[in-house]
Design a protein around this motif. Sequence first.
Motif, PDB file in Angstrom:
ATOM      1  N   MET A   1     -20.767 -15.155  14.456  1.00  0.00           N
ATOM      2  CA  MET A   1     -20.584 -16.439  13.760  1.00  0.00           C
ATOM      3  C   MET A   1     -19.766 -16.246  12.498  1.00  0.00           C
ATOM      4  O   MET A   1     -19.926 -16.955  11.509  1.00  0.00           O
ATOM      5  CB  MET A   1     -21.936 -17.089  13.475  1.00  0.00           C
TER       6      MET A   1
ATOM      7  N   GLN B   1      -8.022 -15.613  17.160  1.00  0.00           N
ATOM      8  CA  GLN B   1      -8.327 -16.681  16.196  1.00  0.00           C
ATOM      9  C   GLN B   1      -7.065 -17.243  15.554  1.00  0.00           C
ATOM     10  O   GLN B   1      -7.023 -18.419  15.213  1.00  0.00           O
ATOM     11  CB  GLN B   1      -9.273 -16.150  15.104  1.00  0.00           C
TER      12      GLN B   1
ATOM     13  N   ALA C   1      -9.067 -18.326  20.676  1.00  0.00           N
ATOM     14  CA  ALA C   1     -10.506 -18.046  20.576  1.00  0.00           C
ATOM     15  C   ALA C   1     -11.310 -19.244  21.083  1.00  0.00           C
ATOM     16  O   ALA C   1     -11.008 -20.382  20.762  1.00  0.00           O
ATOM     17  CB  ALA C   1     -10.872 -17.726  19.121  1.00  0.00           C
TER      18      ALA C   1
ATOM     19  N   TYR D   1     -14.702 -21.539  21.263  1.00  0.00           N
ATOM     20  CA  TYR D   1     -15.811 -21.880  20.375  1.00  0.00           C
ATOM     21  C   TYR D   1     -16.915 -22.641  21.092  1.00  0.00           C
ATOM     22  O   TYR D   1     -17.634 -23.377  20.495  1.00  0.00           O
ATOM     23  CB  TYR D   1     -15.302 -22.691  19.188  1.00  0.00           C
TER      24      TYR D   1
END
Lengths: 202, 159
Positions: free
Chosen positions: A56, A189, A194, A196
């Motif tokens: 996270m 990222q 990336a 999520y």
Amino acid sequence: VITRRAFLGGVGAASAGLALGLHRARAADAGVFAPNPFIQIGSDGVVAIVCHRSEMGQGIRSSLPVLIADELGADPAKVKIVQGDGDARYGDQDTDGSSSIRGPYDHMREVAAAAREMLIAAAAKKWGVPASRLSAHDDAVHDGKRALSFGELAVAASKLPVPKQPKLRPAKELVHVGKDLPVIDAPDQVTGKAAYAALPVT
Amino acid sequence: MPDGGGQVTISIEVNGQRHELDADPQMPLLWALRDLLGLTGTKYGCGEALCGACTVHLDGIAVRACVTPLERAHNRRVTTIEGLSAAGDHPLQKAWVELGVPQCGYCQAGQIMTAAALLAANPNPSDADIDRSLAGNLCRCGTYVRIRAAVHRAAKEKP
């Protein structure tokens, strides 16, 4: 990104690999010798390490697998990191309290040390030399100038018993722990790749 | 040009590719990018132009895609994080990786797109220029110090 199911299915299909640890995982999931889900070494030399804590932003995917790789003697830059879904066989997966390194630290080192000892034992057997003169680093077991890669040793090592009390490396042999490490997910990222959200089960 | 109400055809160029979209002209550009075109690198943050997570370029200018009606992009060029560079090697992207800027990374596409617009207009920004330009891009992980360092590093490497 790869799902655990696809990953284990792939390992099962390859079948000539080493997967180990300190306790036995459900054989049905892996289809191969798989006493523990944290480390998988294929005969192609690919070292896959499971990160069983949630990422996270604290960088656990960039650090916990490196600890395992360091104790094992694998190059962290080449390690394939597999995200561990929620599963009782990983034990405690709580990702809180700034404890995701401190909590699993000793256990992860033991898992990796057991793997390393089995790879070394396999090499010792092959060469007919005592294991005590061998060392494991850079994805291979070394005896002076000669070396056998982890990939070459995977099948033989998978047939050996898992040591119950593996010996950890002396701290000075850990070359990555305590150093500034690259953010493993950064390339994804900064390019929008990336993910999520939970991935669909395939 | 569509005049609103119901479905119309909007023609936009996204990352060098032309698309004809049959959609409500008031649909936020962010919806069109993510849901119609599948470009999910641009993130939904607040939906009210308060956080900058959805920043994209409209003809090279940084805009908040969450409050930009699709019709505003009609016959114009949109660039998203996926199109900033062909191989993910824009000087900002390289600097971001080298300096380990992202933590959770959710806001970083917006940060980088705003920074890219800044560098295009001001190739050698000061700390104050960077802070002012990126003031509307929030990061709850608190990566601001590394963001600033990475913008400086990218500025030194000419694209």
